[in-house]
Design a protein around this motif. Structure first.
Motif, PDB file in Angstrom:
ATOM      1  N   LEU A 188      14.287  26.911  16.570  1.00 51.92           N
ATOM      2  CA  LEU A 188      14.904  27.255  15.297  1.00 51.92           C
ATOM      3  C   LEU A 188      16.182  28.052  15.497  1.00 51.92           C
ATOM      4  CD1 LEU A 188      11.771  28.179  13.127  1.00 51.92           C
ATOM      5  CD2 LEU A 188      13.183  26.121  12.984  1.00 51.92           C
ATOM      6  N   ALA A 189      16.177  29.004  16.443  1.00 50.83           N
ATOM      7  CA  ALA A 189      17.390  29.794  16.692  1.00 50.83           C
ATOM      8  C   ALA A 189      18.526  28.912  17.186  1.00 50.83           C
ATOM      9  CB  ALA A 189      17.077  30.898  17.714  1.00 50.83           C
ATOM     10  N   SER A 190      18.219  28.015  18.114  1.00 51.50           N
ATOM     11  CA  SER A 190      19.251  27.098  18.622  1.00 51.50           C
ATOM     12  C   SER A 190      19.768  26.212  17.505  1.00 51.50           C
ATOM     13  CB  SER A 190      18.668  26.239  19.753  1.00 51.50           C
ATOM     14  OG  SER A 190      18.181  27.062  20.798  1.00 51.50           O
ATOM     15  N   LEU A 191      18.840  25.746  16.661  1.00 55.24           N
ATOM     16  CA  LEU A 191      19.254  24.876  15.561  1.00 55.24           C
ATOM     17  C   LEU A 191      20.186  25.608  14.600  1.00 55.24           C
ATOM     18  CD1 LEU A 191      18.968  22.185  14.026  1.00 55.24           C
ATOM     19  CD2 LEU A 191      16.950  23.161  12.887  1.00 55.24           C
ATOM     20  N   LEU A 192      19.863  26.880  14.277  1.00 58.21           N
ATOM     21  CA  LEU A 192      20.709  27.635  13.359  1.00 58.21           C
ATOM     22  C   LEU A 192      22.105  27.844  13.934  1.00 58.21           C
ATOM     23  CD1 LEU A 192      18.167  30.315  12.038  1.00 58.21           C
ATOM     24  CD2 LEU A 192      19.077  28.322  10.812  1.00 58.21           C
ATOM     25  N   VAL A 193      22.203  28.198  15.223  1.00 55.36           N
ATOM     26  CA  VAL A 193      23.519  28.415  15.848  1.00 55.36           C
ATOM     27  C   VAL A 193      24.329  27.136  15.849  1.00 55.36           C
ATOM     28  CG1 VAL A 193      24.674  29.028  17.990  1.00 55.36           C
ATOM     29  CG2 VAL A 193      22.701  30.359  17.224  1.00 55.36           C
ATOM     30  N   VAL A 194      23.681  26.034  16.216  1.00 54.71           N
ATOM     31  CA  VAL A 194      24.393  24.751  16.279  1.00 54.71           C
ATOM     32  C   VAL A 194      24.844  24.335  14.889  1.00 54.71           C
ATOM     33  CG1 VAL A 194      24.100  22.305  16.773  1.00 54.71           C
ATOM     34  CG2 VAL A 194      23.252  23.999  18.389  1.00 54.71           C
ATOM     35  N   LEU A 195      23.958  24.499  13.892  1.00 54.82           N
ATOM     36  CA  LEU A 195      24.340  24.124  12.530  1.00 54.82           C
ATOM     37  C   LEU A 195      25.494  24.976  12.023  1.00 54.82           C
ATOM     38  CD1 LEU A 195      20.862  23.534  10.805  1.00 54.82           C
ATOM     39  CD2 LEU A 195      22.534  21.820  11.533  1.00 54.82           C
ATOM     40  N   ALA A 196      25.506  26.292  12.368  1.00 57.15           N
ATOM     41  CA  ALA A 196      26.599  27.168  11.932  1.00 57.15           C
ATOM     42  C   ALA A 196      27.929  26.719  12.542  1.00 57.15           C
ATOM     43  CB  ALA A 196      26.287  28.612  12.306  1.00 57.15           C
ATOM     44  N   MET A 197      27.917  26.390  13.821  1.00 56.63           N
ATOM     45  CA  MET A 197      29.159  25.965  14.471  1.00 56.63           C
ATOM     46  C   MET A 197      29.604  24.603  13.942  1.00 56.63           C
ATOM     47  SD  MET A 197      28.934  27.299  18.374  1.00 56.63           S
ATOM     48  CE  MET A 197      30.699  27.125  18.460  1.00 56.63           C
ATOM     49  N   ILE A 198      28.665  23.724  13.690  1.00 52.38           N
ATOM     50  CA  ILE A 198      29.038  22.420  13.136  1.00 52.38           C
ATOM     51  C   ILE A 198      29.617  22.590  11.743  1.00 52.38           C
ATOM     52  CG2 ILE A 198      28.087  20.240  12.290  1.00 52.38           C
ATOM     53  CD1 ILE A 198      26.141  20.286  14.630  1.00 52.38           C
ATOM     54  N   ALA A 199      29.008  23.498  10.941  1.00 54.37           N
ATOM     55  CA  ALA A 199      29.531  23.754   9.600  1.00 54.37           C
ATOM     56  C   ALA A 199      30.961  24.302   9.677  1.00 54.37           C
ATOM     57  CB  ALA A 199      28.623  24.722   8.855  1.00 54.37           C
ATOM     58  N   GLY A 200      31.237  25.205  10.660  1.00 53.22           N
ATOM     59  CA  GLY A 200      32.588  25.740  10.813  1.00 53.22           C
ATOM     60  C   GLY A 200      33.596  24.671  11.176  1.00 53.22           C
ATOM     61  N   THR A 201      33.208  23.781  12.093  1.00 54.23           N
ATOM     62  CA  THR A 201      34.132  22.708  12.477  1.00 54.23           C
ATOM     63  C   THR A 201      34.369  21.752  11.321  1.00 54.23           C
ATOM     64  OG1 THR A 201      32.250  21.463  13.373  1.00 54.23           O
ATOM     65  CG2 THR A 201      33.496  22.855  14.902  1.00 54.23           C
ATOM     66  N   LEU A 202      33.326  21.498  10.544  1.00 50.83           N
ATOM     67  CA  LEU A 202      33.493  20.625   9.380  1.00 50.83           C
ATOM     68  C   LEU A 202      34.440  21.267   8.360  1.00 50.83           C
ATOM     69  CD1 LEU A 202      29.834  19.310   8.801  1.00 50.83           C
ATOM     70  CD2 LEU A 202      31.796  18.045   9.713  1.00 50.83           C
ATOM     71  N   HIS A 244       2.120  35.645  20.659  1.00 47.75           N
ATOM     72  CA  HIS A 244       2.233  35.349  22.083  1.00 47.75           C
ATOM     73  C   HIS A 244       1.967  33.881  22.397  1.00 47.75           C
ATOM     74  CE1 HIS A 244       2.778  39.505  23.342  1.00 47.75           C
ATOM     75  NE2 HIS A 244       1.778  39.866  22.531  1.00 47.75           N
ATOM     76  N   ARG A 245       1.712  33.077  21.403  1.00 46.96           N
ATOM     77  CA  ARG A 245       1.447  31.676  21.687  1.00 46.96           C
ATOM     78  C   ARG A 245       2.697  30.979  22.204  1.00 46.96           C
ATOM     79  NH1 ARG A 245      -2.299  29.145  16.817  1.00 46.96           N
ATOM     80  NH2 ARG A 245      -4.262  30.186  17.402  1.00 46.96           N
ATOM     81  N   LEU A 246       2.470  30.017  23.100  1.00 48.38           N
ATOM     82  CA  LEU A 246       3.587  29.250  23.643  1.00 48.38           C
ATOM     83  C   LEU A 246       4.251  28.425  22.553  1.00 48.38           C
ATOM     84  CD1 LEU A 246       5.182  28.290  26.115  1.00 48.38           C
ATOM     85  CD2 LEU A 246       3.436  26.538  26.474  1.00 48.38           C
ATOM     86  N   SER A 247       3.458  27.877  21.670  1.00 47.58           N
ATOM     87  CA  SER A 247       4.030  27.075  20.588  1.00 47.58           C
ATOM     88  C   SER A 247       4.919  27.933  19.693  1.00 47.58           C
ATOM     89  CB  SER A 247       2.900  26.438  19.766  1.00 47.58           C
ATOM     90  OG  SER A 247       2.023  27.439  19.263  1.00 47.58           O
ATOM     91  N   THR A 248       4.530  29.197  19.446  1.00 46.50           N
ATOM     92  CA  THR A 248       5.351  30.079  18.618  1.00 46.50           C
ATOM     93  C   THR A 248       6.695  30.350  19.283  1.00 46.50           C
ATOM     94  OG1 THR A 248       3.343  31.117  17.739  1.00 46.50           O
ATOM     95  CG2 THR A 248       5.414  32.301  17.443  1.00 46.50           C
ATOM     96  N   ARG A 249       6.669  30.593  20.582  1.00 45.80           N
ATOM     97  CA  ARG A 249       7.920  30.857  21.288  1.00 45.80           C
ATOM     98  C   ARG A 249       8.834  29.632  21.289  1.00 45.80           C
ATOM     99  NH1 ARG A 249       6.212  33.357  26.933  1.00 45.80           N
ATOM    100  NH2 ARG A 249       4.248  32.296  26.512  1.00 45.80           N
ATOM    101  N   ILE A 250       8.242  28.461  21.520  1.00 44.55           N
ATOM    102  CA  ILE A 250       9.056  27.243  21.556  1.00 44.55           C
ATOM    103  C   ILE A 250       9.658  26.969  20.186  1.00 44.55           C
ATOM    104  CG2 ILE A 250       8.937  24.750  21.855  1.00 44.55           C
ATOM    105  CD1 ILE A 250       6.893  25.194  24.048  1.00 44.55           C
ATOM    106  N   ILE A 251       8.872  27.154  19.138  1.00 44.18           N
ATOM    107  CA  ILE A 251       9.380  26.914  17.784  1.00 44.18           C
ATOM    108  C   ILE A 251      10.477  27.909  17.440  1.00 44.18           C
ATOM    109  CG2 ILE A 251       8.751  26.996  15.343  1.00 44.18           C
ATOM    110  CD1 ILE A 251       6.022  25.874  16.106  1.00 44.18           C
ATOM    111  N   SER A 252      10.288  29.184  17.815  1.00 51.42           N
ATOM    112  CA  SER A 252      11.308  30.202  17.532  1.00 51.42           C
ATOM    113  C   SER A 252      12.602  29.883  18.264  1.00 51.42           C
ATOM    114  CB  SER A 252      10.791  31.584  17.932  1.00 51.42           C
ATOM    115  OG  SER A 252       9.603  31.900  17.216  1.00 51.42           O
ATOM    116  N   LEU A 253      12.492  29.506  19.542  1.00 55.57           N
ATOM    117  CA  LEU A 253      13.684  29.154  20.316  1.00 55.57           C
ATOM    118  C   LEU A 253      14.385  27.952  19.706  1.00 55.57           C
ATOM    119  CD1 LEU A 253      15.466  29.502  22.839  1.00 55.57           C
ATOM    120  CD2 LEU A 253      13.859  28.021  24.067  1.00 55.57           C
TER     121      LEU A 253
END
Length: 662
Positions: free
Chosen positions: A27-41, A16-25
Motif C-alpha cells: 500500500l505504501a509503494s502504491l501510494l507513492v507511485v500514484l502520487a508521482m504519477i498524478a504529479g506527472t499527469l 506481526h503477521r507477514l501478510s500484514t507487513r506485505i500488505i502495508s509495504l
C-alpha cells in the motif's frame, strides 16, 4: 458481550503477521507511485494547455497581418473578409484571457505573462482595432496608420509567446526530473522489496527446506529457531512439534509397521473371502449345496468346530435346519426345527449378530430350561450367530460353534455379517429364478392350452358329434346316412391333424435379429400349400429403421400364423393379402375376401372366437393396437399397429437391417 481482552491480545499478532507487513509495504509503494504519477499527469496537462496557448498567441501575428491585407483590399474596393478577421482575432484574445480547460488551453500562472497579455490586448483594442474599423474619407489614412502600428503589436505578441515558451520549458524540465525520480524510485523500491521479500520469505523458506532435508536424513533432534512472531514463526514452531512427534514415533515404528501389516493382511484375507464366496454363490444352483458350501468355507476361514444354517419360518416362529457340519448327532438331530424363542440363534433374526464368548456364563433363555444349553452339554463353549437377510428381511441364520471360549473382533463380525447378506441375496436370487422359470412354464402352458382350445378342441368336438350321429345311424341301420357321415369324419380327422402340425410349427418358431421377413415368407408359402386360397405378400421398405427385438418379432409372427389359420379354416376366401410395413410405426395387415362374420353375433358366442382372443393377448403383450373389421359377406381385415414408442429395436442387429427388409 465479546471479550475485549481477547481482542486486544490479538492485535500484536495481527501487527506481526507477514501478510500484514506485505500488505502495508504494497500500500505504501502504491501510494507513492500514484502520487508521482498524478504529479506527472498534472504537469503534462499544464504543458498541453501552455502549448495550445503558444499556438493561439503565435496566431495573433498572422491574424493581425490578415487584417492589414483585408484593409488594403477594402480600400481598393475589392471583396474582403475584414469583419471575419477582426472577429477571429477578438475571439483568440478572449480564449487566451479566459482559457479553455476542455481543449485544454490556458496561460501559465505567471503575473508577468498575464501583464504582457494585457499589453497585447490593449494594443489591439485601443490602437489597431479602431484603425481597422475606420471608414469613409479617413480610410486611407487609417490603413496607413494601421500598417505603421502593426510591427509594435507583433513585437508585443512575440514577447508573449516567448514568455509562455520559457515557462513551458521550465515545466518540461520539471516533468523530466519527475520521470527520472520515478524511475529511480522504481529501481530503489524494487531492490528494497526484493531484499525484504528475501528477508521475510525466502530466507525462512530456505531454513525450512534445510530442516526438511535434514529431517529426511532422520535427524529428528533438529530444532529450528523461532525468531519472529509471523507465519514463519508459527511454521517453525509446528516444525519443531512435528520433529518431536516424529522422534517419539520413530522409537516404536517397527511395532506400528507390524500392526499395520497385520491389519492389511487381515483386510486382504477378508477381501479374498468375499471374492471367493461371491464366486461360489454365483455358481451354485441348488439351495442345499449353496448353504453347505457356504458353511464349509466360513468354518475353514474362522477355525470353527461346528456350524449350521437354518431357515426362518416367521409364520410358525421356527428355525428349520437346512445343513450342519461338525455338530454331534444328538445336537443336530434333536434341533431339526427349534423355536425362535428357545435358542440363542433365534435372537439373530432380530438383532443381526449374536456373539457369546462363553456359553457357561450366558444368561438362561426365558422360554428354555434353567439347565445348561444343548450347545454347552455337547462340549461347545462359544457361539456366534448371524442373520441371513435380503430385501424381504430376515430369511434365516447361520451359526459357528467353538469348543473353546472365543471372542470375535469387530472386523470379523462385520465380515460375517456381510457374508450373511451375500448368502441371503444369493438364496433370494435362486428363489426368484425358480419363480421366473415356473412363471415361464405356466405362460407357455397357457399358450398351448389356448392353441389347443381354439383349434384341436373344436375339431374333436366336431368329431365327437359326428361319431354320435354315426352311432345313431348304425343303430337305426341307416346305411345312407352313415355313408354321409364317414367322409365328414375323415375330413375332421385330417383337419385336426393339420391343426396339430401347425401348432407344433408355431411353438417351435424361434427368431433371431433380422429373420422376420424370411419367417413371414415361409408362413405365407406354407399357407399356400395348405389350401387353395390365393395369398399375396406385400412388404414396404422402412429405410434405415432398426429391426424389432426377436421377442417382438416372434409375437408378430404368431399373430400372422393365427390370422392365416382362421382364414384357412373359416373364411372360405378366394384371396388373402398380407401387408407388412416398418416405417415410423410397424404395421401388419391381413385382409381376405371371405364370408366374414357379424361382430355383434360373435361377441355373444364367447366359446367360438376362433383364435381372436389369442391374437388380442399377444397384441397386449406387445403394447400394440389390434383392430378387427368384418361384415358378413365382406371378408375380414385384421390390422396390427405397433407405435414407434413401444418398439424395442435390437442395436446388435443394426448391421442386419438390410436382411430384415431387403
Amino acid at each position: 458481550m465479546p471479550d475485549s481482552g481477547a481482542d486486544l491480545a490479538t492485535l500484536p499478532a495481527l501487527r506481526h503477521r507477514l501478510s500484514t507487513r506485505i500488505i502495508s509495504l504494497s500500500l505504501a509503494s502504491l501510494l507513492v507511485v500514484l502520487a508521482m504519477i498524478a504529479g506527472t499527469l498534472w504537469l503534462s496537462w499544464k504543458l498541453e494547455g501552455a502549448g495550445a496557448a503558444i499556438n493561439d498567441a503565435g496566431s495573433l501575428r498572422m491574424r493581425a497581418n490578415r487584417v492589414a491585407i483585408e484593409l488594403t483590399l477594402s480600400q481598393a474596393g475589392k471583396p474582403n473578409a475584414l469583419d471575419d478577421q477582426i472577429a477571429a482575432l477578438d475571439n483568440t484574445l478572449a480564449q487566451l484571457r479566459k482559457g479553455n480547460p476542455a481543449r485544454p488551453l490556458f496561460l501559465p500562472d505567471e503575473p508577468a505573462i498575464h501583464a504582457q497579455l494585457d499589453r497585447v490586448v490593449d494594443g489591439w483594442q485601443h490602437r489597431l482595432k479602431p484603425l481597422a474599423r475606420a471608414g469613409g474619407l479617413m480610410a486611407g489614412q487609417a490603413t496607413t496608420a494601421y500598417i505603421d502600428a502593426l510591427p509594435s503589436f507583433v513585437t508585443q505578441a512575440d514577447r508573449l509567446v516567448g514568455m509562455i515558451e520559457h515557462v513551458s520549458a521550465s515545466k518540461t524540465d520539471l516533468l523530466r526530473v519527475s520521470q527520472a525520480g520515478l524511475a529511480a524510485m522504481a529501481c530503489v523500491g524494487t531492490v528494497a522489496v526484493i531484499y525484504l521479500l528475501y528477508l521475510w520469505i525466502i530466507l525462512p523458506v530456505l531454513r525450512l527446506q534445510d530442516g526438511l532435508r535434514r529431517m529426511a536424513a532422520r535427524e529428528f533432534s533438529l530444532r529450528l529457531p523461532v525468531e519472529t512472531r509471523d507465519e514463519f514463526g508459527t511454521l517453525n514452531e509446528g516444525f519443531n512439534r512435528m520433529a518431536s512427534e516424529l522422534q517419539d514415533l520413530y522409537r516404536d515404528l517397527e511395532a506400528r509397521v507390524a500392526q499395520k501389516t497385520a491389519e492389511l493382511a487381515h483386510q486382504n484375507r477378508d477381501l479374498e473371502t468375499l471374492y471367493e464366496m461371491a464366486a461360489f454363490l454365483n455358481q451354485a444352483t441348488d439351495a442345499e449345496a449353496m448353504c453347505n458350501g457356504f458353511l464349509q468355507r466360513v468354518m475353514r476361514q474362522f477355525d470353527a468346530d461346528g456350524g449350521s444354517v437354518r431357515a426362518f419360518d416367521d409364520v410358525r416362529g421356527k428355525l428349520p435346519l437346512m445343513t450342519s457340519i461338525g455338530l454331534p448327532a444328538a445336537l443336530s438331530g434333536a434341533a431339526q426345527c427349534v423355536s425362535v424363542k428357545a435358542c440363542h440363534c433365534g435372537d439373530a433374526t432380530t438383532q443381526s449378530v449374536i456373539a457369546i464368548q462363553d456359553l457357561r456364563h450366558a444368561p438362561a433363555r426365558a422360554a428354555g430350561p434353567v439347565s445348561p444349553s444343548p450347545c454347552t452339554r455337547n462340549g461347545f463353549q462359544a457361539l456366534a450367530a448371524f442373520r441371513i437377510g435380503s430385501l424381504r428381511g430376515a430369511t434365516g441364520v447361520f451359526a459357528l460353534h467353538f469348543r473353546e471360549p472365543r471372542e470375535l473382533p469387530p472386523s470379523d463380525r462385520q465380515l460375517l455379517e456381510t457374508l450373511g447378506r451375500h448368502l441371503g441375496t444369493a438364496l433370494e436370487q435362486l428363489r426368484l429364478s425358480d419363480s421366473a422359470r415356473q412363471l415361464a412354464v405356466v405362460e407357455e402352458r397357457n399358450l398351448v392350452a389356448q392353441g389347443l382350445h381354439d383349434s384341436i378342441a373344436q375339431g374333436l368336438n366336431f368329431l365327437n358329434l359326428q361319431v354320435q350321429l354315426l352311432a345313431d345311424a348304425v343303430g337305426r341301420d341307416d346305411l345312407p346316412e352313415a355313408r354321409e357321415i364317414v367322409p365328414m369324419l375323415r375330413h375332421g380327422v385330417e383337419e385336426s391333424y393339420q391343426d396339430v402340425r401347425e401348432l407344433l410349427n408355431n411353438f417351435r418358431s424361434r427368431l433371431t435379429p433380422g429373420e422376420l421377413r424370411p419367417a413371414v415368407e415361409a408362413t405365407v408359402e406354407r399357407f399356400r400349400r395348405q389350401c387353395r386360397t390365393e395369398a399375396t405378400l406385400i412388404v414396404d421398405d422402412g429405410g434405415d429403421v432398426l429391426p424389432l427385438h426377436p421377442e417382438q418379432q416372434l409375437q408378430v409372427l404368431f399373430i400372422l400364423q393365427e390370422a392365416l389359420s382362421n382364414v384357412r379354416k373359416h373364411a372360405l376366401a378366394a384371396h388373402v393379402t398380407v401387408r407388412l410395413s416398418h416405417g415410423r410405426d410397424f404395421r401388419l395387415v391381413v385382409h381376405d375376401d371371405g364370408e366374414g362374420f357379424d361382430p355383434a353375433d360373435l361377441a355373444q358366442r364367447s366359446d367360438a372366437h376362433i383364435g381372436l382372443n389369442i391374437m388380442r393377448e399377444r397384441a397386449a403383450r406387445l403394447n400394440a393396437r389390434l383392430q378387427i373389421d368384418s361384415q358378413p359377406g365382406a371378408g375380414v381385415r385384421i390390422a396390427l399397429l405397433l407405435p414407434r414408442g413401444e418398439q424395442q429395436p435390437d442395436a446388435m442387429a443394426a448391421s442386419q437391417l438390410q436382411n430384415t427388409f431387403p
